[in-house]
Design an enzyme around this catalytic site. Structure first.
Site, short mmCIF file in Angstrom:
data_model
loop_
_atom_site.label_atom_id
_atom_site.label_comp_id
_atom_site.label_asym_id
_atom_site.label_seq_id
_atom_site.Cartn_x
_atom_site.Cartn_y
_atom_site.Cartn_z
N GLU A 1 2.33 26.42 -5.43
CA GLU A 1 2.84 25.80 -4.33
C GLU A 1 2.50 25.02 -3.59
OE1 GLU A 1 0.52 29.84 -1.83
OE2 GLU A 1 2.19 30.94 -2.46
N GLU B 1 4.47 35.83 -7.58
CA GLU B 1 3.16 35.85 -7.44
C GLU B 1 3.78 37.13 -6.42
OE1 GLU B 1 0.65 33.95 -4.57
OE2 GLU B 1 0.27 32.59 -6.82
C1 BG6 Z 1 -0.24 32.50 -3.13
C2 BG6 Z 1 -1.94 31.62 -3.34
O1 BG6 Z 1 -0.64 31.69 -1.52
O2 BG6 Z 1 -0.94 33.53 -1.96
C3 BG6 Z 1 -2.48 32.58 -3.84
O3 BG6 Z 1 -1.20 30.91 -4.53
C4 BG6 Z 1 -3.45 33.42 -3.17
O4 BG6 Z 1 -3.84 31.84 -4.72
C5 BG6 Z 1 -2.11 34.28 -2.40
O5 BG6 Z 1 -4.16 34.40 -3.22
C6 BG6 Z 1 -1.91 35.65 -1.77
O6 BG6 Z 1 -3.12 34.60 -0.34
P1 BG6 Z 1 -4.19 35.46 0.23
O7 BG6 Z 1 -4.01 34.58 1.07
O8 BG6 Z 1 -3.67 36.98 0.97
O9 BG6 Z 1 -4.85 35.64 -1.42
#
Ligand code: BG6
Length: 493
Positions: free
Chosen positions: A203, A388
């Protein structure tokens, strides 16, 4: 049109070291920027623990970016009676064999994980790497190989050894490029023959708002200087990787929320175009190998006159050109709307009246994933890797610890269907999909445990209490069936 995917499609899950691994002082690991973050929740956001030069303990919201509330010489400090989620996380460090077996059972053929820089170089500055740290990841990769799961390695997931943040002001300094390259070479020397896919940063576009760069007082210029140094570091890693491992493929990961104009009013449309360009600034530069024509316009939103204010070495241009990414990877959780007059980093966006939201207010928008894939490919004709996606939810296990997570199944089946449509109907080349947090792990934004993404429930609460027992949820059996049929099961929806 069926939703069955190409036979070489990669299915898997994604994690980061400090949210998943734990073992924060084991086998010589040094401290990293996330090790000073405590847990938080919706009402009380997570904070850092620091000490000022006069010995006063302080708890700023953010220590390494936007850190206006941190006095000049304050230093990070691990404080008694505070809970630091990264210290034990969900202890993949000791559970990796069990977890990888669970992943194999679901049919994964790829696993995205990040390497903890401070496990390899505890302060970032040692002459030689920490062999015990290398051994840990070597064991993880061997375990993956047992099940024919290939690694997708994130070299740097939002963190760096704390020493580099304190001593050099993190990515604000070119010294960190040099030290990153030493770390990268060590990874390539040790794991290069066994890993094809690499991500140079996680990111990276989050720098525009909150992305952790290890920079203390991050004004606009500090952030965009850090971004430049990271662009150069990424390009150098790609060049070296291609040289040492000719079959290797490199991406960098971008946080992509689809952004829609709030109305069709031309001013809203135009604002939204600029809002999207805030992300394109990162993707275009790294994907095409040069800064886009609109770079000055973006920098001006952040109080910087032009690209000329960013310090560059004479050969940086050539490095960016030669070190272009091979594929574009991104995280996708939700979409946002933007309108004329909004702040430049309106991360949550305004609520979209057409969408439902998660308990954390994230707008649920599967079609936005298809839209995002199309938009990226239209712009940069390179394969896409979705690294992701997922839904953070509160799971309620029954007495046996079993979670009937129909909401997660619904979210994932809609998003996977949208992805399959982008691949099969829109003909977008997509290498694979790694779902975020396949085994429950700690939230990045809040440090909570109750915000769970996994197919497997981990018995642990927000304060780190629990047995760490792993129990498959209903979604575990569902995803297994989807992967077994290579997506064809999505046709049943
Ligand atoms: C992304 C990151 O921003 O989103 C992860 O790369 C993160 O590290 C994921 O965990 C989800 O966000 P959150 O705040 O729900 O854990």
């Amino acid at each position: 049109m069926t939703r069955e995917l190409p036979s070489d499609f990669l299915w898997g899950g994604a994690t980061s070291d400090f949210q998943y691994e734990g073992g924060y002082r084991e086998n010589g690991r040094g401290l990293s920027t996330h090790d000073y973050e405590t847990n938080g929740n919706q009402i009380n956001p997570r904070h850092h623990t620091m000490v000022t030069s006069s010995g006063k303990k302080i708890f700023p919201k953010s220590a390494f970016v936007n850190a206006d509330d941190v006095p000049e010489n304050a230093k990070p400090l691990v404080v008694d009676n505070q809970y630091y989620p990264s210290h034990n996380a969900v202890d993949f460090f000791h559970h990796y064999k069990e977890d990888i077996k669970l992943m194999a059972n679901m049919g994964f053929n790829v696993f995205r994980f990040s390497i903890s820089w401070s496990r390899i170089y505890p302060t970032g500055e040692e002459e030689t790497p920490n062999q015990k740290g290398i051994e840990f990841y070597d064991n993880v990769i061997s375990e993956l190989e047992k099940y024919n799961i290939q690694p997708l390695i994130t070299i740097c997931h939002d963190e760096l050894p704390i020493n580099l943040a304190v001593k050099y002001d993190g990515w604000n300094s070119r010294k960190v490029i040099e030290l990153y390259m030493k770390y990268v070479r060590t990874l390539f020397d040790n794991f290069g023959k066994r890993c094809k896919y690499w991500l140079t940063f996680n990111e990276i576009n989050a720098i525009r708002g909150f992305g952790p760069t290890g920079v203390h007082k991050a004004s606009g210029i500090d952030r965009y200087q850090a971004a430049h140094n990271m662009f150069v570091a990424s390009a150098k890693a790609v060049i070296l990787g291609h040289k040492m491992m000719p079959k290797s493929q490199f991406g960098a990961m971008y946080a992509m929320s689809a952004s829609y104009p709030a109305t069709c009013k031309p001013e809203d449309m135009f604002h939204n175009q600029l809002e999207q360009r805030e992300n394109w600034y990162f993707i275009d530069t790294m994907g095409r190998g040069y800064y886009p024509v609109y770079a000055d316009e973006i920098l001006q939103h952040h109080g910087i006159k032009s690209l000329k204010e960013i310090k560059m070495d004479p050969d940086d241009k050539e490095v960016l050109k030669k070190g272009q990414l091979d594929f574009i990877s991104f995280s996708y959780y939700r979409s946002n709307i933007s309108k004329d007059g909004d702040d430049w980093f309106n991360v949550g966006g305004s609520p979209n009246p057409y969408l439902k939201t998660t308990p954390w207010g994230w707008g649920l928008d599967p079609l936005g994933l298809r839209y995002t894939m199309n938009m990226i490919y239209d712009r940069i004709q390179k394969p896409i890797f979705i690294v992701e996606n997922g839904m953070g939810a509160i799971d309620k296990p029954n007495q046996e610890g079993y979670v009937e997570d129909n909401y997660r199944i619904e979210y994932l089946s809609q998003h996977l269907s949208a992805m399959a449509d982008a691949i099969n109907i829109d003909k977008i080349p997509c290498i694979g999909y790694t779902m975020w947090g396949p085994i429950d792990l700690i939230s990045l934004s809040t440090g909570e445990m109750r915000k769970r993404y996994g197919f497997v429930y981990v018995d642990m609460d927000d304060l780190g209490n629990g047995t760490l027992k792993r129990t498959p949820k209903k979604s575990y059996f569902w995803i297994k069936h989807v992967i077994e049929t290579n997506g064809k099961a999505l046709d049943e929806n």
